[in-house]
Design a protein around this motif. Structure first.
Motif: not given
Lengths: 215, 252, 248
Positions: A28-30, B22-28, B154-162, B184-188
């Protein structure tokens, strides 16, 4: 709470703290970022999620024995989407003003990972009443975070709460503004929401050492 | 050229993670190790690259108002856009199911490490967002839809890679215990997002009207300045002439 | 999960069944509610147009429309005529306010002539010319109505959006933003169209300067604000010729 057994009551209280959907389950972050620039929007979104998650959990739980395992994700999604669209259509027909406020959130609710996450983790394996409680609990946990973030972002970013100026008038320079205080416009931008949630996590884990991640 | 522009725009300026979150849940949740992040990122690129053009076709020929004209002109009034969400989700969920089967077969370890987040791609706001943006921004052609899908992926891929790379490194830093991991991930991520905001100034073309106006404005400003300068010069000249005349008078 | 739910044939049957149930449920709802929804949208358009020309029930700080029960009468009372401008001709049409601006814009993109609705209202002896505008915000469409006098000086404006961020872009429909447009000029001294720009660093937060062709932007809503500037420019520019004929 006479009608709720201790176990049932836990279904509601756990997500408020130790099993919070946003800060612990990372779901639910988004939406937590996108709509918390305004406290009112946080409240409207929380109520909508409460409704959809509560009802959705019950529907999926009732269907849990007949959903084919191969397509269960699609089925879950369709249930959520259908619920949300029904709500949207009914509101548009009978409470048009309210529907305009809500239509912004329609897409965000359907893709809210919390709803899918709870279907998978709970409703598919439990009875309807328990699933309903789980839905309510998680929505409340979600609401708590959203309201905290919305509170700080709106207060520090625009100096208002629920649309009412509480620190004085920034243009006429009354109240706090007379001392040179300026709204921190940065708080209105989404990256700050991420940082506020990070800080909430910091506070939460300092209070409950058990949640700290091992390295 | 349009394609190249849209491509770079969707990677950097409209980056799915840093600009629209968008896509933050899986990203984090999946960025703890670079290898899993790469796996998920690749899956996202694939799903976006297939679903955005597919949904474009659906939108053009089925959902938009008047889209059903090819069935017969009496269908021109039909507006099935309320079905957009469901149709888009259906195509996405089908594609994800396909990806799940492929990943389970060819890389069971990746399948296990992704866990619930592989099927959650279906509800990943980034994937649905890609299709919804394609619809609301009225992307005009299939080719551009494909470019947009691949670019966003690709943009999403770059973000999660970084973020995964940073998270791996940060395990050796002394982060306060309560901030370790998720906090700390949230803050970064917030700081990275602020950094990406700088790309907003990299607007390429499409702003010709603005540029025209600006050049017009600067031109007229310059003209004004010029005329001011000339009037000052002529004023000075006439002053000088007066002074010269006075001197002549005095001399005489 | 019992074996029954794992078999392919069961999956197929369930899938088809689900599609049928959901499809018919939504189709039924959508079609039975359609008249209500269309009526609500129609009344809303009337309320918006009246709002732009100053017929509303605003209190100190909120934008409040005339109520839905009286909207139709008020519309008939204040809007004296509705024009549809096509190229160089204009005709009167009672249903002009129902013209779909989005459709007309795509018509124009494909090379057709666009129908431009213009509503002429009268209140307290003043004449208002109200035009609809439409454009793109950050997430989705934005639109509005701008009321002008015969010199294309804005008398009032109403903006709305489909999905802008609450607290940021969504604030274009708040009084503090819409009221800023009152009195702003759209044409320069020689009658050339200049539009109004939603600008940061405007240096005029109280918006007292009315011939600067600028209005203070909303913090955190740059792209939505840019969308407003763009739609004012692209759509209102098309009416300049009509206003010229008024002068003749």
């Amino acid at each position: 709470m006479g009608l709720l057994s201790k176990k049932d009551a836990k279904l509601i209280t756990d997500p408020l703290t130790d099993n919070n959907p946003i800060t612990i389950q990372v779901l639910g972050i988004c939406s937590a970022l996108a709509i918390t620039a305004e406290l009112k929007a946080s409240i409207v979104m929380s109520v909508s999620v409460l409704f959809v998650l509560g009802l959705g959990n019950v529907v999926i739980s009732l269907m849990r024995n007949i959903i084919p395992s191969k397509i269960r994700i699609i089925v879950q999604l369709i249930v959520v989407a259908t619920l949300v669209i029904i709500v949207d259509l009914v509101l548009k027909a009978f409470a048009y003003e309210l529907s305009k406020t809500l239509s912004v959130f329609v897409g965000l609710i359907i893709t809210n990972c919390i709803i899918m996450g709870r279907f998978e983790a709970f409703a598919l394996g439990n009875g309807p009443w328990k699933s309903f409680l789980d839905g309510v609990g998680n929505s409340l946990g979600y609401a708590v975070i959203l309201i905290i973030v919305g509170f700080f972002r709106e207060l520090l970013g625009s100096g208002t709460l629920l649309g009412i100026q509480v620190l004085g008038d920034p243009i006429e320079k009354t109240g706090l503004y007379a001392f040179g205080y300026e709204n921190n416009g940065f708080m209105l931008l989404s990256p700050m929401a991420l940082i506020v949630v990070g800080l909430i996590i910091w506070v939460q884990r300092s209070r409950n050492q058990a949640l700290i991640e091992e390295n | 050229m349009e394609h190249l522009e849209l491509f770079f725009k969707s990677i950097f300026i409209d980056n799915m993670v840093f600009a629209t979150f968008l896509g933050m849940c899986s990203y984090l949740a999946v960025s703890k190790k670079v290898t899993t992040a790469v796996g998920l990122g690749a899956a996202v690129i694939f799903v976006l690259a297939v679903t955005v053009p597919l949904n474009w076709l659906l939108d053009q020929y089925l959902l938009q108002e008047g889209a059903l004209v090819w069935l017969g002109s009496e269908y021109a009034e039909y507006d099935l856009s309320f079905l957009s969400f469901i149709m888009f989700i259906a195509t996405i969920a089908t594609m994800v199911q396909l990806v799940e089967i492929i990943v389970e077969k060819f890389s069971p370890s990746l399948y296990n490490s992704l866990g619930i987040f592989l099927p959650l791609i279906a509800v990943n706001c980034a994937i649905l967002g890609g299709s919804l943006f394609m619809q609301s921004r009225e992307i005009p052609s299939l080719g551009l839809a494909l470019t947009y899908g691949v670019g966003s992926g690709i943009g999403w891929f770059l973000a999660i890679l970084a973020i995964a790379a940073i998270r791996e490194k940060i395990r050796y830093s002394s982060v306060p215990p309560a901030l370790r991991g998720l906090g700390i991930t949230f803050i970064i991520t917030g700081l990275m997002a602020i950094g990406f905001m700088s790309f907003g100034g990299m607007l390429t073309g499409g702003d010709e009207e603005k540029k025209e106006k600006n050049t017009e404005a600067t031109l007229s400003n310059n003209l004004e300045k010029e005329s001011k300068v000339t009037s000052i010069i002529s004023a000075e000249k006439s002053e000088n002439e007066e002074v010269a005349d006075n001197i002549k008078e005095i001399q005489n | 999960m019992s074996k029954k739910t794992d078999s392919n044939s069961y999956t197929m049957i369930f899938a088809i069944g689900m599609v049928l149930v959901v499809g018919s449920l939504l189709a039924f709802l959508a079609s039975s509610l359609k008249p209500n929804i269309s009526e609500n949208k129609r009344i809303e358009k009337q309320q918006n147009i009246l709002y732009a020309m100053g017929v509303n029930e605003n209190d100190e700080s909120n934008a409040i429309f005339v109520s839905t029960s009286v909207a139709e009468q008020e519309f008939k009372k204040y809007i004296k005529k509705q024009l549809v401008i096509e190229g160089d001709n204009f005709t009167e049409d009672e249903k002009a306010y129902m013209i779909d601006v989005k459709k007309e814009k795509s018509k124009a993109k494909n090379g057709g002539t666009r129908k431009l609705p213009l509503f002429v209202g009268e209140k307290d002896g003043k004449t208002f010319y109200i035009a609809p505008i439409r454009g793109k915000g950050l997430w989705d469409a934005i639109w509005g109505y701008v009321a002008m006098d015969e010199n294309m000086i804005v008398q009032g404006a109403y903006f709305d959006h489909k999905g802008e961020t609450p607290g940021l872009g969504a604030n274009i429909k708040y009084r503090f933003f819409m009221d800023d447009f009152k009195g702003e000029h759209l044409l320069d001294a020689s009658g050339n169209f200049k539009g109004i720009r939603v600008a940061k660093g405007n240096n005029d937060p109280k918006n007292e300067e009315k011939t600067d062709y600028e209005v203070d932007a909303i913090a955190g809503a740059t792209i939505t604000g840019d969308g407003v500037s763009a739609m004012i420019k692209s759509d209102l520019k098309l009416y300049v010729n009509y206003f010229k004929t008024l002068k003749q």
